[in-house]
Write a protein that holds these residues in place. Structure first.
Motif, PDB file in Angstrom:
ATOM      1  N   GLY A  49       0.802  -1.157  -0.013  1.00 14.78           N
ATOM      2  CA  GLY A  49      -0.229  -0.447   0.087  1.00 14.78           C
ATOM      3  C   GLY A  49       0.760   1.319  -0.305  1.00 14.78           C
ATOM      4  N   THR A  50       2.042   1.594   0.608  1.00 13.24           N
ATOM      5  CA  THR A  50       3.273   2.227   0.942  1.00 13.24           C
ATOM      6  C   THR A  50       3.719   2.767  -0.310  1.00 13.24           C
ATOM      7  OG1 THR A  50       3.042   2.398   3.383  1.00 13.24           O
ATOM      8  CG2 THR A  50       5.070   3.219   1.856  1.00 13.24           C
ATOM      9  N   ALA A  51       3.680   1.344  -1.372  1.00 17.41           N
ATOM     10  CA  ALA A  51       5.132   1.793  -2.019  1.00 17.41           C
ATOM     11  C   ALA A  51       3.955   2.292  -3.459  1.00 17.41           C
ATOM     12  CB  ALA A  51       5.243  -0.109  -2.921  1.00 17.41           C
ATOM     13  N   LYS A  52       2.282   1.426  -3.144  1.00 12.05           N
ATOM     14  CA  LYS A  52       1.678   1.934  -4.465  1.00 12.05           C
ATOM     15  C   LYS A  52       1.286   2.902  -4.861  1.00 12.05           C
ATOM     16  CE  LYS A  52      -1.182  -0.548  -8.512  1.00 12.05           C
ATOM     17  NZ  LYS A  52      -0.630  -0.254  -9.362  1.00 12.05           N
ATOM     18  N   MET A  69       1.141  16.958   0.410  1.00  9.49           N
ATOM     19  CA  MET A  69       0.512  16.740   1.723  1.00  9.49           C
ATOM     20  C   MET A  69      -1.193  15.705   1.222  1.00  9.49           C
ATOM     21  SD  MET A  69       3.308  17.003   3.038  1.00  9.49           S
ATOM     22  CE  MET A  69       2.827  17.354   4.959  1.00  9.49           C
ATOM     23  N   LYS A  70      -0.933  16.840   1.084  1.00  7.13           N
ATOM     24  CA  LYS A  70      -2.540  15.610   1.331  1.00  7.13           C
ATOM     25  C   LYS A  70      -3.068  14.716   0.489  1.00  7.13           C
ATOM     26  CE  LYS A  70      -6.907  18.913   0.268  1.00  7.13           C
ATOM     27  NZ  LYS A  70      -7.640  19.506  -0.381  1.00  7.13           N
ATOM     28  N   ALA A  71      -1.892  14.303  -0.312  1.00  2.72           N
ATOM     29  CA  ALA A  71      -2.100  12.914  -1.024  1.00  2.72           C
ATOM     30  C   ALA A  71      -1.614  11.623  -0.687  1.00  2.72           C
ATOM     31  CB  ALA A  71      -1.760  13.093  -2.756  1.00  2.72           C
ATOM     32  N   LEU A  72      -1.426  11.594   0.770  1.00  3.52           N
ATOM     33  CA  LEU A  72      -0.039  11.699   2.088  1.00  3.52           C
ATOM     34  C   LEU A  72      -1.361  10.846   2.619  1.00  3.52           C
ATOM     35  CD1 LEU A  72       3.013  13.132   2.598  1.00  3.52           C
ATOM     36  CD2 LEU A  72       2.457  11.230   1.532  1.00  3.52           C
ATOM     37  N   ILE A  73      -2.796  10.582   3.172  1.00  2.00           N
ATOM     38  CA  ILE A  73      -3.365  10.179   3.784  1.00  2.00           C
ATOM     39  C   ILE A  73      -2.995   8.308   3.233  1.00  2.00           C
ATOM     40  CG2 ILE A  73      -5.600   9.878   4.431  1.00  2.00           C
ATOM     41  CD1 ILE A  73      -5.543  12.980   4.128  1.00  2.00           C
ATOM     42  N   PRO A  74      -2.960   8.604   2.073  1.00  2.00           N
ATOM     43  CA  PRO A  74      -3.015   6.597   1.542  1.00  2.00           C
ATOM     44  C   PRO A  74      -1.792   5.824   2.513  1.00  2.00           C
ATOM     45  CG  PRO A  74      -3.364   7.944  -0.586  1.00  2.00           C
ATOM     46  CD  PRO A  74      -3.283   8.627   0.690  1.00  2.00           C
ATOM     47  N   VAL A  75      -0.510   6.677   1.948  1.00  2.00           N
ATOM     48  CA  VAL A  75       0.429   6.175   2.688  1.00  2.00           C
ATOM     49  C   VAL A  75      -0.030   5.960   3.959  1.00  2.00           C
ATOM     50  CG1 VAL A  75       2.848   6.198   3.839  1.00  2.00           C
ATOM     51  CG2 VAL A  75       1.822   6.915   1.272  1.00  2.00           C
ATOM     52  N   VAL A  76      -0.705   7.047   5.080  1.00  2.00           N
ATOM     53  CA  VAL A  76      -0.205   6.984   6.781  1.00  2.00           C
ATOM     54  C   VAL A  76      -1.505   5.809   6.740  1.00  2.00           C
ATOM     55  CG1 VAL A  76      -1.481   8.244   8.547  1.00  2.00           C
ATOM     56  CG2 VAL A  76      -0.237   9.151   6.856  1.00  2.00           C
ATOM     57  N   MET A  77      -2.507   5.766   6.113  1.00  2.00           N
ATOM     58  CA  MET A  77      -3.171   4.292   6.285  1.00  2.00           C
ATOM     59  C   MET A  77      -3.063   2.467   6.337  1.00  2.00           C
ATOM     60  SD  MET A  77      -6.661   6.289   4.550  1.00  2.00           S
ATOM     61  CE  MET A  77      -8.085   5.266   5.314  1.00  2.00           C
ATOM     62  N   ALA A 132      -6.233  -5.439   2.895  1.00  2.00           N
ATOM     63  CA  ALA A 132      -6.539  -3.799   3.167  1.00  2.00           C
ATOM     64  C   ALA A 132      -5.481  -3.023   2.432  1.00  2.00           C
ATOM     65  CB  ALA A 132      -6.237  -3.673   4.725  1.00  2.00           C
ATOM     66  N   GLY A 133      -3.982  -3.323   2.958  1.00  2.00           N
ATOM     67  CA  GLY A 133      -3.112  -2.949   2.145  1.00  2.00           C
ATOM     68  C   GLY A 133      -3.364  -2.807   0.387  1.00  2.00           C
ATOM     69  N   MET A 134      -3.943  -4.286   0.247  1.00  2.00           N
ATOM     70  CA  MET A 134      -3.472  -4.187  -1.787  1.00  2.00           C
ATOM     71  C   MET A 134      -4.405  -2.977  -1.920  1.00  2.00           C
ATOM     72  SD  MET A 134      -3.199  -8.137  -2.512  1.00  2.00           S
ATOM     73  CE  MET A 134      -2.654  -7.653  -4.025  1.00  2.00           C
ATOM     74  N   ALA A 135      -6.043  -3.432  -1.057  1.00  2.00           N
ATOM     75  CA  ALA A 135      -6.214  -2.430  -1.858  1.00  2.00           C
ATOM     76  C   ALA A 135      -6.487  -0.712  -1.652  1.00  2.00           C
ATOM     77  CB  ALA A 135      -8.612  -2.633  -0.598  1.00  2.00           C
ATOM     78  N   ILE A 136      -5.723  -1.015  -0.013  1.00  2.00           N
ATOM     79  CA  ILE A 136      -4.563   0.823  -0.037  1.00  2.00           C
ATOM     80  C   ILE A 136      -4.283   1.598  -1.129  1.00  2.00           C
ATOM     81  CG2 ILE A 136      -3.879   2.637   1.547  1.00  2.00           C
ATOM     82  CD1 ILE A 136      -5.002   0.732   3.525  1.00  2.00           C
ATOM     83  N   GLY A 137      -3.518   0.583  -1.323  1.00  2.00           N
ATOM     84  CA  GLY A 137      -2.292   1.195  -2.636  1.00  2.00           C
ATOM     85  C   GLY A 137      -2.981   1.026  -3.826  1.00  2.00           C
ATOM     86  N   VAL A 138      -4.223   0.556  -4.709  1.00  2.00           N
ATOM     87  CA  VAL A 138      -4.654   0.622  -5.504  1.00  2.00           C
ATOM     88  C   VAL A 138      -5.600   2.007  -4.992  1.00  2.00           C
ATOM     89  CG1 VAL A 138      -6.048  -0.495  -7.269  1.00  2.00           C
ATOM     90  CG2 VAL A 138      -4.287  -1.825  -6.003  1.00  2.00           C
ATOM     91  N   VAL A 139      -6.041   1.907  -4.432  1.00  2.00           N
ATOM     92  CA  VAL A 139      -7.364   3.425  -4.028  1.00  2.00           C
ATOM     93  C   VAL A 139      -6.015   4.641  -3.969  1.00  2.00           C
ATOM     94  CG1 VAL A 139      -8.720   4.686  -3.004  1.00  2.00           C
ATOM     95  CG2 VAL A 139      -8.959   2.275  -3.351  1.00  2.00           C
ATOM     96  N   GLY A 140      -4.641   4.146  -3.492  1.00  2.00           N
ATOM     97  CA  GLY A 140      -4.287   5.297  -3.527  1.00  2.00           C
ATOM     98  C   GLY A 140      -3.442   5.699  -4.732  1.00  2.00           C
ATOM     99  N   ASP A 141      -3.220   4.888  -5.052  1.00  2.00           N
ATOM    100  CA  ASP A 141      -2.109   5.458  -6.098  1.00  2.00           C
ATOM    101  C   ASP A 141      -3.208   6.267  -7.561  1.00  2.00           C
ATOM    102  OD1 ASP A 141      -0.207   5.649  -9.140  1.00  2.00           O
ATOM    103  OD2 ASP A 141      -0.917   3.186  -9.141  1.00  2.00           O
ATOM    104  N   ILE A 142      -4.196   5.503  -7.854  1.00  2.00           N
ATOM    105  CA  ILE A 142      -5.129   6.457  -8.889  1.00  2.00           C
ATOM    106  C   ILE A 142      -6.032   6.818  -7.947  1.00  2.00           C
ATOM    107  CG2 ILE A 142      -7.171   5.433  -9.839  1.00  2.00           C
ATOM    108  CD1 ILE A 142      -4.550   3.804 -11.633  1.00  2.00           C
ATOM    109  N   GLY A 143      -6.109   7.719  -7.073  1.00  2.00           N
ATOM    110  CA  GLY A 143      -7.070   8.387  -6.271  1.00  2.00           C
ATOM    111  C   GLY A 143      -6.054   9.766  -6.557  1.00  2.00           C
ATOM    112  N   THR A 144      -4.804   9.976  -5.927  1.00  2.00           N
ATOM    113  CA  THR A 144      -3.776  10.877  -6.051  1.00  2.00           C
ATOM    114  C   THR A 144      -4.180  11.510  -7.432  1.00  2.00           C
ATOM    115  OG1 THR A 144      -2.099   8.810  -5.791  1.00  2.00           O
ATOM    116  CG2 THR A 144      -2.849  10.223  -4.076  1.00  2.00           C
ATOM    117  N   ARG A 145      -3.489  10.404  -8.180  1.00  2.00           N
ATOM    118  CA  ARG A 145      -4.246  10.561  -9.392  1.00  2.00           C
ATOM    119  C   ARG A 145      -4.434  11.467 -10.580  1.00  2.00           C
ATOM    120  NH1 ARG A 145       1.282   7.727 -12.593  1.00  2.00           N
ATOM    121  NH2 ARG A 145       1.429   5.877 -11.291  1.00  2.00           N
ATOM    122  N   ALA A 146      -5.843  10.843  -9.576  1.00  2.00           N
ATOM    123  CA  ALA A 146      -6.975  11.710 -10.208  1.00  2.00           C
ATOM    124  C   ALA A 146      -7.763  13.048  -9.289  1.00  2.00           C
ATOM    125  CB  ALA A 146      -8.161  10.882  -9.646  1.00  2.00           C
ATOM    126  N   LEU A 147      -6.830  13.154  -7.751  1.00  2.00           N
ATOM    127  CA  LEU A 147      -7.117  14.294  -7.337  1.00  2.00           C
ATOM    128  C   LEU A 147      -5.770  15.560  -8.075  1.00  2.00           C
ATOM    129  CD1 LEU A 147      -7.522  15.065  -4.363  1.00  2.00           C
ATOM    130  CD2 LEU A 147      -5.192  14.683  -3.774  1.00  2.00           C
TER     131      LEU A 147
END
Length: 188
Positions: A49-52, A69-77, A132-147
């Protein structure tokens, strides 16, 4: 007491007899394996999740560095998922009891039921953390790019991340229930 040889040392047969089917010498292996599985699997999910998410943040940060800074939330989660695995491993490992020496013989203190319940707790928490980590990684990757393209997607991304994190929390709860179950005692 087990029968003694002429030199007052217990025989191998008498030592083995102290361990019963409900308290075999191998029972702690299953408990420790559960603790190790919780740590390994949950941290594997957290690392993924952190890497993705980090890849997505790096890609988005090139065009919109103000949103990093806003996009760091998936890494924390994702890191929190690793903490769930640590909690489970610590709880399991503190409940594993070593055999004690009584009257010159080893007396088991840890039942096979306890080993099985701790193994199940570790696997339930570990695999939930991995998912959970895999789901967070996928959402974090695509979500931050969309953000980076549309900042209004922030709330939606956070809600999806919360539901992904809940998978790890469910595993933690089930692991706590498994590890808290009555385990019985070994016969004296």
């Amino acid at each position: 007491l087990p029968p003694l040889q002429s030199d007052s040392t217990p025989t191998m047969a008498s030592i083995v007899d102290m361990y019963s089917l409900s308290c075999p010498a191998s029972a702690p292996f299953f408990g420790y394996f559960g603790a190790a599985a919780a740590m390994f699997l949950a941290n594997l999910g957290a690392a993924y999740g952190t890497a993705k998410s980090g890849v997505g943040i790096s890609g988005m940060g090139v065009g919109r560095p103000d949103l990093v800074m806003k996009a760091l939330i998936p890494v924390v989660m994702a890191g929190v998922v690793g903490i769930y695995g640590l909690i489970i491993a610590v709880i399991i490992s503190t409940k594993i009891k070593a055999p004690t020496m009584t009257d010159g013989t080893m007396q088991p203190q840890y039942t096979l039921f306890a080993g099985a319940s701790h193994l199940a707790a570790g696997l339930a928490g570990g695999f939930s953390g991995l998912a959970a980590g895999m789901a967070i990684g996928v959402v974090g990757d695509i979500g931050t790019r969309a953000l980076g393209q549309q900042p209004k997607l922030f709330v939606g991304m956070i809600l999806i991340l919360i539901f992904a994190e809940a998978l790890g929390l469910y595993g933690l709860i089930v692991a706590l229930i498994f590890s808290a179950s009555p385990t019985g005692t070994c016969a004296e």
